[in-house]
Motif scaffolding. Structure first.
Motif, PDB file in Angstrom:
ATOM      1  N   GLU A 232       0.826  -1.205   0.000  1.00 14.01           N
ATOM      2  CA  GLU A 232       0.000   0.000   0.000  1.00 14.01           C
ATOM      3  C   GLU A 232       0.861   1.255   0.000  1.00 14.01           C
ATOM      4  OE1 GLU A 232      -3.686   0.119   2.434  1.00 14.01           O
ATOM      5  OE2 GLU A 232      -2.928  -1.779   3.236  1.00 14.01           O
ATOM      6  N   ASP A 235       2.321   1.709  -3.376  1.00 14.28           N
ATOM      7  CA  ASP A 235       1.322   2.254  -4.302  1.00 14.28           C
ATOM      8  C   ASP A 235       1.274   3.776  -4.187  1.00 14.28           C
ATOM      9  OD1 ASP A 235       0.550  -0.198  -5.353  1.00 14.28           O
ATOM     10  OD2 ASP A 235      -1.092  -0.467  -3.913  1.00 14.28           O
ATOM     11  N   HIS A 265       5.209  -4.333  -7.828  1.00 10.17           N
ATOM     12  CA  HIS A 265       6.351  -3.688  -7.185  1.00 10.17           C
ATOM     13  C   HIS A 265       7.645  -4.470  -7.405  1.00 10.17           C
ATOM     14  CE1 HIS A 265       3.556  -0.903  -5.576  1.00 10.17           C
ATOM     15  NE2 HIS A 265       2.995  -1.761  -4.753  1.00 10.17           N
TER      16      HIS A 265
END
Length: 298
Positions: A232, A235, A265
């Motif tokens: 997260e 992101d 990623h």
């Protein structure tokens, strides 16, 4: 007489220094003890100076050049005014600049390019550079932040062990092992937690990974949950800098995380070009060269 620059990587465990010529070419390095300007500023000052002197000695230069050589220091707590004011009044350097330890890590890893780093050690922070602007994400400390860090993984593992002990979660080899270390007595685990620092919890993280690699269900779930939080954050990093440039993982968990991260990623990951000390020297060369140019123009 030649001009020399000093780069300082001031960490909570050790302080590293490098002396370089005016172009940023490193000539010698030195290492000393902890340099946490928040918790022990006087010890930090002593070790910063000693590391710089050791660097000059390794370079075959006189220690008397240390005070006259400009220094750039990358330290944790650079945004805490009272700590910076305290050491600024006592540093042995005639000219100096204090920046964050994250900034020198970013500079070392990606140089002057756009890109990002995730520092995943006892704590965690995510840093991105886009169009010359540096953005910091996370890094709010163990009490309310540091998600995905070694301290958080270790803390979660002890929580999981107590949940399993109480029958709320299933037992696993990991939970049984950790509780056995407290004599299967939750009160002893509580006593540990009352006095524990982040690095005390962080010591459990490699063991959690070892259990995960053996297929321990509790350990695997903890690692996946930690990686989900890191995903997260990454992101958000990608949103900040448009996914441009390299993405480097740094810190003690840098080798652990790739296998748990999302493919979006993993595909971006690059090896860091250099370390934080090299980053400090690079920034010192840029900072003080710019200062010389300004003086020359005035």
């Amino acid at each position: 007489m030649a001009d020399y620059l000093i780069g300082i990587d001031g960490g909570g465990t050790s302080c590293r220094a490098a002396v370089a010529d005016a172009s940023g070419q490193i000539l010698g390095r030195g290492k000393c003890g902890a340099s946490n300007i928040l918790t022990d500023p006087d010890t930090a000052l002593k070790n910063i100076e000693q590391a710089a002197r050791l660097a000059f000695t390794e370079a075959g230069l006189g220690e008397d050049l240390v005070p006259s050589s400009p220094a750039l220091l990358g330290v944790a707590g650079n945004n805490v005014a009272h700590a910076v004011d305290y050491i600024s009044a006592r540093l042995p350097f005639r000219r100096f600049e204090i920046v964050s330890d994250g900034l020198i890590a970013l500079q070392g890893a990606i140089g002057n390019r756009d890109g990002a780093i995730a520092i995943l050690g006892t704590g965690s922070i995510f840093i991105a550079r886009h169009a010359g602007t540096v953005h910091y994400i996370g890094g709010w400390g163990f009490q309310i932040g540091d998600f995905g860090s070694g301290a958080r993984i270790g803390h979660a593992a002890l929580q999981e062990s107590l949940l399993a002990h109480d029958g709320i979660r299933p037992q696993s080899e990991m939970t049984r092992t950790f509780m056995a270390e407290f004599g299967d007595d939750p009160s002893k685990a509580v006593d540990f937690a009352r006095a524990a620092y982040p690095n005390d919890y962080g010591r459990y993280a490699p063991r959690v990974l070892a259990f995960a690699e053996k297929g321990d269900t509790a350990a695997l779930r903890l690692m996946r949950e930690a990686a989900s939080l890191v995903d997260e954050a990454l992101d958000r990093v990608s949103a900040v800098n448009g996914g441009e440039g390299p993405l480097c993982l740094l810190g003690g968990l840098a080798e652990i995380y790739p296998r748990f991260l999302a493919e979006r990623h993993r595909a971006r990951l690059s090896k860091p070009a250099a370390d934080a000390l090299a980053g400090a020297v690079s920034l010192a060369a840029a900072t003080f060269q710019h200062a010389r140019h300004e003086l020359g123009a005035s």
